[in-house]
Design a protein around this motif. Structure first.
Motif, short mmCIF file in Angstrom:
data_model
loop_
_atom_site.label_atom_id
_atom_site.label_comp_id
_atom_site.label_asym_id
_atom_site.label_seq_id
_atom_site.Cartn_x
_atom_site.Cartn_y
_atom_site.Cartn_z
N LEU A 1 -4.06 1.18 0.41
CA LEU A 1 -5.02 -0.12 -0.20
C LEU A 1 -4.69 1.01 -1.53
O LEU A 1 -4.43 0.42 -2.79
CB LEU A 1 -6.21 -0.40 -0.04
N ALA A 2 -5.04 1.99 -1.69
CA ALA A 2 -4.64 2.49 -3.11
C ALA A 2 -3.49 2.94 -3.37
O ALA A 2 -3.63 2.61 -5.18
CB ALA A 2 -5.39 4.51 -2.76
N GLU A 3 -2.18 2.75 -2.78
CA GLU A 3 -1.60 3.19 -3.19
C GLU A 3 -1.44 1.65 -3.93
O GLU A 3 -0.35 1.68 -4.68
CB GLU A 3 -0.15 3.18 -1.56
N ALA A 4 -1.53 0.25 -2.47
CA ALA A 4 -1.43 -0.93 -3.38
C ALA A 4 -1.99 -1.50 -4.50
O ALA A 4 -1.16 -1.91 -5.99
CB ALA A 4 -1.55 -1.83 -2.13
N ALA A 5 -3.21 -0.36 -5.12
CA ALA A 5 -2.95 -0.47 -6.39
C ALA A 5 -3.27 0.01 -7.02
O ALA A 5 -2.58 0.17 -8.47
CB ALA A 5 -4.97 -0.08 -6.13
N ALA A 6 -2.47 1.46 -7.21
CA ALA A 6 -1.40 2.32 -7.27
C ALA A 6 0.06 1.51 -8.13
O ALA A 6 0.53 1.62 -9.10
CB ALA A 6 -0.77 3.62 -7.53
N THR B 1 10.37 -2.97 -4.64
CA THR B 1 10.14 -1.47 -3.26
C THR B 1 8.70 -1.74 -3.03
O THR B 1 9.00 -0.94 -2.34
CB THR B 1 10.19 0.05 -4.63
N PHE B 2 7.64 -1.64 -3.38
CA PHE B 2 6.42 -1.54 -3.11
C PHE B 2 6.08 -2.87 -1.62
O PHE B 2 5.56 -2.38 -0.95
CB PHE B 2 5.60 -2.06 -3.67
N VAL B 3 6.49 -4.13 -2.03
CA VAL B 3 6.48 -5.44 -1.40
C VAL B 3 6.86 -4.70 0.12
O VAL B 3 6.73 -4.82 0.98
CB VAL B 3 7.14 -6.36 -2.14
N THR B 4 8.37 -4.22 0.29
CA THR B 4 9.01 -3.98 1.43
C THR B 4 8.23 -3.06 2.06
O THR B 4 8.52 -2.71 2.84
CB THR B 4 10.50 -3.52 0.19
N GLY B 5 7.84 -1.78 1.21
CA GLY B 5 7.53 -1.23 1.47
C GLY B 5 6.06 -1.63 2.48
O GLY B 5 5.80 -0.66 3.62
N ASN C 1 -1.27 9.50 -3.85
CA ASN C 1 -0.98 10.78 -3.94
C ASN C 1 0.64 10.96 -4.43
O ASN C 1 1.27 9.34 -4.94
CB ASN C 1 -0.63 11.06 -2.40
N ALA C 2 1.44 11.48 -5.44
CA ALA C 2 1.96 11.86 -5.69
C ALA C 2 3.39 11.39 -4.83
O ALA C 2 4.50 10.87 -5.26
CB ALA C 2 2.78 13.05 -6.04
N SER C 3 4.09 11.53 -4.47
CA SER C 3 4.95 11.37 -3.17
C SER C 3 5.00 9.90 -1.86
O SER C 3 5.46 9.29 -1.37
CB SER C 3 4.87 11.62 -1.60
N ARG C 4 3.26 9.20 -2.23
CA ARG C 4 3.67 8.02 -2.53
C ARG C 4 3.31 7.46 -1.17
O ARG C 4 3.54 6.42 -1.14
CB ARG C 4 4.10 6.76 -3.20
#
Length: 476
Positions: free
Chosen positions: A305-310, A397-401, A297-300
């Motif tokens: 899994l979908a957020e990782a692909a995004a 940022t993604f990896v930390t999350g 979604n827009a707020s991530r």
């Protein structure tokens, strides 16, 4: 006055009660290792002396008439069973999420030489080296090789996430089939138990089977169980009955079968009858799996899994945009300007469609408008790695999350697992078979049997003396 021969019946009742106790204790011992077995005990009450009626009543106390075996009790606790089901649903949900996030984090290979961050660093370093040695074909070849490695890492990471998404959905499909099968079995057992209870019989083994099935359903969905008082139970999902008496409803896994399609058609659990609406879940492994498969979604804050692909796609898009803008400002040895460094294929995720356009040094922007060597484009590309909000920052940022979410999920799984272990321990202390306790009961019933047998023998000998040895009847 109690009949002399009534003493035989009194002693016999003691024999029968002790024998019933031995049988039940033996069954408990035999099933000590049986999963889901609930220990049993006989319920016995004394049979008092007959009531004295009439105008003349004796003042002496009368002996009782033995013991009555009223029932065989199943030592289960509805409160503890409910707690186990609730804990099982919470633990399964947390464990499913922890497992999925751990697999996702492991697949990132961060930090490490195989991670995308290291490959991006190598690309920026190769760009800086090529700018320093602008006329060296080897440096240009190293730059192109590093760029292709980045593209390959992004594509492999994206495809790995798609594979994990598909595997999770397949697992969910299997679990939904298990849920429907368990619901049908509970409905069938409801009918059998109700018939047995109505006829005055016992259905302890059937109750054990049903309890295991309802716990399995709770593990899958976080369902609650409601006792109807007639031997049947209802299994409720989000306020709607999955099992009602002897009737079982079915559910199905809907939504797109691929990660790409889940953006507009997210996987959901739906009723197959009635309004065919979404099933409300209060926990369980199915709910955990659905949370992993949810779309981005827009707020991530969507499905992991979908957020990782995004995130992979964002890195690929930002990388291509930033590098292409800088590369297009330069001129190739052939005099071409505005040439891209990266290309993004249409119709596929950006991370999977990223490719390197130049094939050798002749495709790199290493000249200026006058045709002279100019390293400004390559130097600018090398500086993208330190840009705020650039590909490296997006990836970090993604990896930390993901790491934070994985640690939180693992901690939650540990806590809910401990709660489930504690709940099962309390349930087992109440309903489980203790060999020490059963051995004590076995000895007690053995002595009770021997005592009743001794009384029976004493009464028999007394009657033999009275009847056969106190004189002769009919002789003068």
């Amino acid at each position: 006055m109690v009949s002399t021969f009534g003493s035989l019946q009194t002693a016999y009742s003691g024999l029968a009660a002790a024998r019933a106790g031995l049988d039940v204790t033996g069954q408990n011992i035999a099933n000590a290792g049986t999963t889901g077995y609930t220990r049993q005990r006989i319920v016995q009450t004394e049979v008092g002396a007959p009531a004295q009626t009439g105008f003349v009543r004796g003042t002496a106390a009368l002996a009782g008439q033995g013991v009555s075996v009223d029932a065989i009790a199943r030592l289960a606790s509805a409160t503890l069973d409910t707690r186990v089901r609730f804990s099982a649903g919470a633990a399964a949900y947390a464990d499913t999420r922890a497992t999925g996030l751990d697999q996702l984090e492991t697949g990132l290979h961060e930090p490490g030489a195989d991670g995308l961050a290291a490959k991006l660093d190598a690309f920026w370093s190769a760009a800086a080296d090529a700018a320093t040695h602008i006329d060296d074909p080897g440096a240009a070849s190293a730059l192109l090789g590093a760029a292709k490695t980045v593209a390959t890492a992004l594509s492999a990471g994206s495809r790995s996430i798609e594979a994990q998404w598909s595997a999770t959905r397949t697992t969910l499909g299997t679990q939904v089939d298990q849920l429907n099968d368990a619901a049908k079995q509970v409905a069938d057992l409801n009918g059998q138990i109700r018939t047995a209870v109505a006829s005055g019989g016992t259905a302890h083994e059937l109750l054990d089977q049903r309890d295991q099935l309802t716990e399995r359903i709770a593990t899958l969905t976080g369902a609650s169980v409601r006792d109807n008082g007639d031997g049947t139970v209802d299994v409720v999902l989000g306020g709607n009955p999955l099992v009602q008496g002897t009737t079982a409803r079915t559910v199905a896994l809907g939504g797109a079968p691929t990660l790409a399609g889940s953006t507009t058609d997210a996987p959901t659990l739906r009723w197959t009858d009635g309004s065919a609406g979404a099933v409300g879940l209060d926990g369980g492994s199915i709910a955990g799996g659905l949370s992993l498969l949810a779309p981005a979604n827009a707020s991530r804050t969507g499905g992991a899994l979908a957020e990782a692909a995004a995130a992979h796609d964002r890195v690929a898009t930002d990388l291509a945009t930033a590098v292409n803008t800088l590369h297009a400002a330069g001129t190739t040895p052939s005099g071409a300007t505005g040439t891209p460094f990266f290309a993004l294929a249409a119709g596929v995720p950006a991370a999977q469609g990223l490719s390197v356009v130049p094939t050798d040094a002749s495709g790199l922007a290493t000249r200026n408008a006058a045709g002279q060597f100019d390293a400004s484009a390559l130097s600018a590309i090398a500086a993208v790695g330190t840009r705020a909000g650039g590909p490296d920052a997006i990836w970090a940022t993604f990896v930390t999350g993901v790491g934070s979410a994985s640690r939180t999920a693992t901690s939650e799984a540990t806590l809910t697992g401990l709660a489930l272990t504690n709940a099962r321990s309390q349930q087992q202390s109440s309903a489980g078979v203790s060999m020490d306790e059963e051995n004590v009961s076995l000895l007690a019933y053995q002595h009770a049997y021997q005592g009743a047998a001794r009384v029976l023998t004493a009464v028999d000998e007394m009657l033999d003396t009275i009847i056969n040895r106190l004189g002769l009847v009919g002789r003068s």
